[in-house]
Design a protein around this motif. Structure first.
Motif, mmCIF file in Angstrom:
data_model
loop_
_atom_site.group_PDB
_atom_site.id
_atom_site.type_symbol
_atom_site.label_atom_id
_atom_site.label_comp_id
_atom_site.label_asym_id
_atom_site.label_seq_id
_atom_site.Cartn_x
_atom_site.Cartn_y
_atom_site.Cartn_z
ATOM 1 N N GLN A 84 0.678 -1.245 0.184
ATOM 2 C CA GLN A 84 -0.003 -0.125 0.037
ATOM 3 C C GLN A 84 0.845 1.206 0.065
ATOM 4 O O GLN A 84 0.700 2.077 -0.780
ATOM 5 C CB GLN A 84 -1.054 0.012 1.171
ATOM 6 C CG GLN A 84 -2.223 -0.716 1.018
ATOM 7 C CD GLN A 84 -3.168 -0.746 2.440
ATOM 8 O OE1 GLN A 84 -2.556 -0.278 3.411
ATOM 9 N NE2 GLN A 84 -4.109 -1.669 2.170
ATOM 10 N N SER A 85 2.007 1.284 0.655
ATOM 11 C CA SER A 85 2.695 2.605 0.831
ATOM 12 C C SER A 85 3.595 2.553 -0.294
ATOM 13 O O SER A 85 3.681 3.879 -0.691
ATOM 14 C CB SER A 85 3.695 2.333 2.289
ATOM 15 O OG SER A 85 4.364 1.570 2.293
ATOM 16 N N GLN A 86 3.994 1.514 -0.882
ATOM 17 C CA GLN A 86 4.672 1.615 -2.203
ATOM 18 C C GLN A 86 3.804 2.347 -3.259
ATOM 19 O O GLN A 86 4.288 3.143 -4.071
ATOM 20 C CB GLN A 86 5.325 0.132 -2.652
ATOM 21 C CG GLN A 86 6.513 -0.327 -1.857
ATOM 22 C CD GLN A 86 6.923 -1.650 -1.937
ATOM 23 O OE1 GLN A 86 7.560 -2.091 -1.382
ATOM 24 N NE2 GLN A 86 6.599 -2.230 -3.394
ATOM 25 N N ASN A 87 2.517 1.855 -3.035
ATOM 26 C CA ASN A 87 1.681 2.342 -4.379
ATOM 27 C C ASN A 87 1.260 3.506 -4.174
ATOM 28 O O ASN A 87 1.282 4.481 -5.022
ATOM 29 C CB ASN A 87 0.269 1.363 -4.195
ATOM 30 C CG ASN A 87 0.572 -0.020 -4.700
ATOM 31 O OD1 ASN A 87 1.700 -0.076 -5.374
ATOM 32 N ND2 ASN A 87 -0.298 -0.890 -4.570
ATOM 33 N N ALA A 88 1.139 4.260 -3.008
ATOM 34 C CA ALA A 88 0.699 5.696 -2.676
ATOM 35 C C ALA A 88 1.916 6.421 -3.016
ATOM 36 O O ALA A 88 1.731 7.426 -3.496
ATOM 37 C CB ALA A 88 0.368 5.777 -0.985
ATOM 38 N N ARG A 89 3.214 6.054 -2.665
ATOM 39 C CA ARG A 89 4.404 6.760 -3.175
ATOM 40 C C ARG A 89 4.325 6.964 -4.758
ATOM 41 O O ARG A 89 4.773 7.893 -5.263
ATOM 42 C CB ARG A 89 5.665 5.985 -2.829
ATOM 43 C CG ARG A 89 6.173 6.542 -1.345
ATOM 44 C CD ARG A 89 7.731 6.330 -1.235
ATOM 45 N NE ARG A 89 8.001 4.921 -1.528
ATOM 46 C CZ ARG A 89 8.099 4.065 -0.281
ATOM 47 N NH1 ARG A 89 7.453 4.288 0.608
ATOM 48 N NH2 ARG A 89 8.366 2.700 -0.640
ATOM 49 N N VAL A 90 3.911 5.815 -5.574
ATOM 50 C CA VAL A 90 4.075 5.887 -6.822
ATOM 51 C C VAL A 90 2.750 6.936 -7.435
ATOM 52 O O VAL A 90 3.383 7.715 -8.290
ATOM 53 C CB VAL A 90 3.833 4.266 -7.541
ATOM 54 C CG1 VAL A 90 3.558 4.583 -8.927
ATOM 55 C CG2 VAL A 90 4.922 3.641 -7.304
ATOM 56 N N ARG A 91 1.895 6.903 -6.840
ATOM 57 C CA ARG A 91 0.785 7.937 -7.134
ATOM 58 C C ARG A 91 1.158 9.256 -6.936
ATOM 59 O O ARG A 91 0.616 10.194 -7.580
ATOM 60 C CB ARG A 91 -0.543 7.348 -6.569
ATOM 61 C CG ARG A 91 -1.249 6.240 -7.219
ATOM 62 C CD ARG A 91 -2.645 6.127 -6.789
ATOM 63 N NE ARG A 91 -2.966 6.177 -5.284
ATOM 64 C CZ ARG A 91 -3.030 4.721 -4.641
ATOM 65 N NH1 ARG A 91 -2.595 3.667 -5.116
ATOM 66 N NH2 ARG A 91 -3.070 4.764 -3.332
ATOM 67 N N ALA A 92 1.824 9.542 -5.816
ATOM 68 C CA ALA A 92 2.038 10.853 -5.283
ATOM 69 C C ALA A 92 3.135 11.482 -6.339
ATOM 70 O O ALA A 92 3.806 10.841 -6.856
ATOM 71 C CB ALA A 92 2.736 10.847 -4.025
#
Ligand SMILES: C[S@@+](CC[C@H](N)C(=O)[O-])C[C@H]1O[C@@H](n2cnc3c(N)ncnc32)[C@H](O)[C@@H]1O
Length: 334
Positions: free
Chosen positions: A326-334
């Motif tokens: 989840q945090s990896q994906n959030a970083r990618v979206r940010a």
């Protein structure tokens, strides 16, 4: 197998300082003698090394090579024919299964001595032919990515049973899977009445708390105890004249790390992502960091570059994987 022989020299250098005298060794299936002669010459552990080989041309070369090393003796013979001699160290390194030679090997190890055994029949031991594994080794391996380790554990379970039948206790000092084979260094002590039962059991994938084993099981019986003696593996150093320096150094480093978290089977980020339906696998460093921050132990394994062992139960590992993804994906979206 040059790197494997490097590791043999490293292991004997780490194990033998405990011995009060130089050792007697026997390499049963010596071919041209490279392994046994390297052990004699480079480990500093041996006074003598007997080398036997049945193939006429190999035996001729073996005799020639052995003449150059004081303490080496070469014989052309069938290693299955018992000589009655006993040794501190017996090396059994066949093409295929070690089973045809195992009775002779076990009988030739002095109490407290070591048996080193290789198996290359990985179609059988890694679960592709589970019926053959049950017939030969008395245990059913896991199929798939964890197949080689399960085969190693089935082999160790078999060794423990054979040792027990002979009044001995088998204790792995170093056991690993590599390329197309598994290999185990096992100390054989006299069994005493107060010895605990061997850690050999069947594994039910439905209740197993480690990584997903897949299939229906039950698997085994297999060795579920340690693969490593941490006192010996923690002392491993690449030998002074390695034949395959880079891979040997990396393997030694990895084993020294891994022996701190010696639990059955390992997790892999890719497999976790697949089974949890994650968009991308959690990073290995992230998983190890999250688990150790949660109070668990985690270490990379020699068996796969991305694999890690942990004493955390699967539920905790999956929770950490989901959070990280989840945090990896959030970083990618940010
Ligand atoms: C995998 S090779 C050994 C390699 C060697 N340990 C090394 O590291 O270089 C197996 C050897 O066992 C020999 N062999 C097979 N059956 C044998 C027997 N019954 N007695 C003695 N040698 C045998 C083969 O001729 C072959 O050279």
């Amino acid at each position: 197998m040059a790197g494997d022989r490097d590791l043999a020299v490293a292991l004997l250098r780490a194990w033998a300082p405990g011995a009060r005298r130089l050792l007697d060794g026997w390499e049963m299936l010596a071919a041209t003698g490279v392994r046994g002669l390297r052990l004699l010459h480079e480990s500093g552990a041996f006074a003598r090394m007997r080398l036997t080989e049945s193939h006429p041309e190999a035996a001729e070369l073996l005799a020639e090579n052995a003449r150059r090393y004081p303490g080496a003796s070469a014989e052309r013979c069938d290693a299955r024919v018992a000589s009655g001699a006993v040794f501190d160290y017996v090396d059994l390194d066949p093409f295929g299964s070690p089973l045809p030679f195992l009775a002779g090997a076990l009988a030739a190890v002095r109490p407290g001595g070591m048996l080193a055994v290789t198996a290359t029949d990985m179609m059988v031991l890694a679960g592709v032919q589970p019926g053959a594994a049950e017939r030969r080794y008395g245990g059913r391996p896991v199929r798939g990515r964890l197949g080689p380790e399960s085969g190693l554990r089935v082999l160790l379970g078999h060794l423990a049973g054979r040792a027990r039948a002979g009044g001995r206790r088998a204790r792995p000092v170093l056991a690993y899977c590599r390329d197309h084979y598994v290999r185990a260094y096992v100390v054989l002590d006299e069994r005493t009445a107060s010895d605990p039962p061997d850690p050999v059991a069947a594994v039910d994938p439905a209740t197993f708390a480690g990584p997903e084993l897949g299939g229906r099981g039950p698997y085994g019986p297999m060795w579920l105890g340690p693969l490593f003696d941490p006192a010996v593996v923690g002392r491993l150093e690449p030998p002074p004249a390695p034949a395959d320096p880079g891979p040997t150094r990396r393997m030694v480093e990895r084993l020294r790390e891994e022996c701190r978290v010696d639990v059955p089977f390992y997790f892999e980020p890719n497999s976790l992502a697949r089974s949890l339906g994650l968009a991308s696998p959690p990073s290995l460093a992230g998983m190890m960091g999250a688990l150790t921050a949660g109070g668990f132990r985690a270490a990379r394994t020699h068996a796969r570059p991305e694999g890690f062992r942990t004493d955390a139960p699967r539920a905790e590992v999956e929770l950490a994987a989901r959070r990280l993804a989840q945090s990896q994906n959030a970083r990618v979206r940010a």
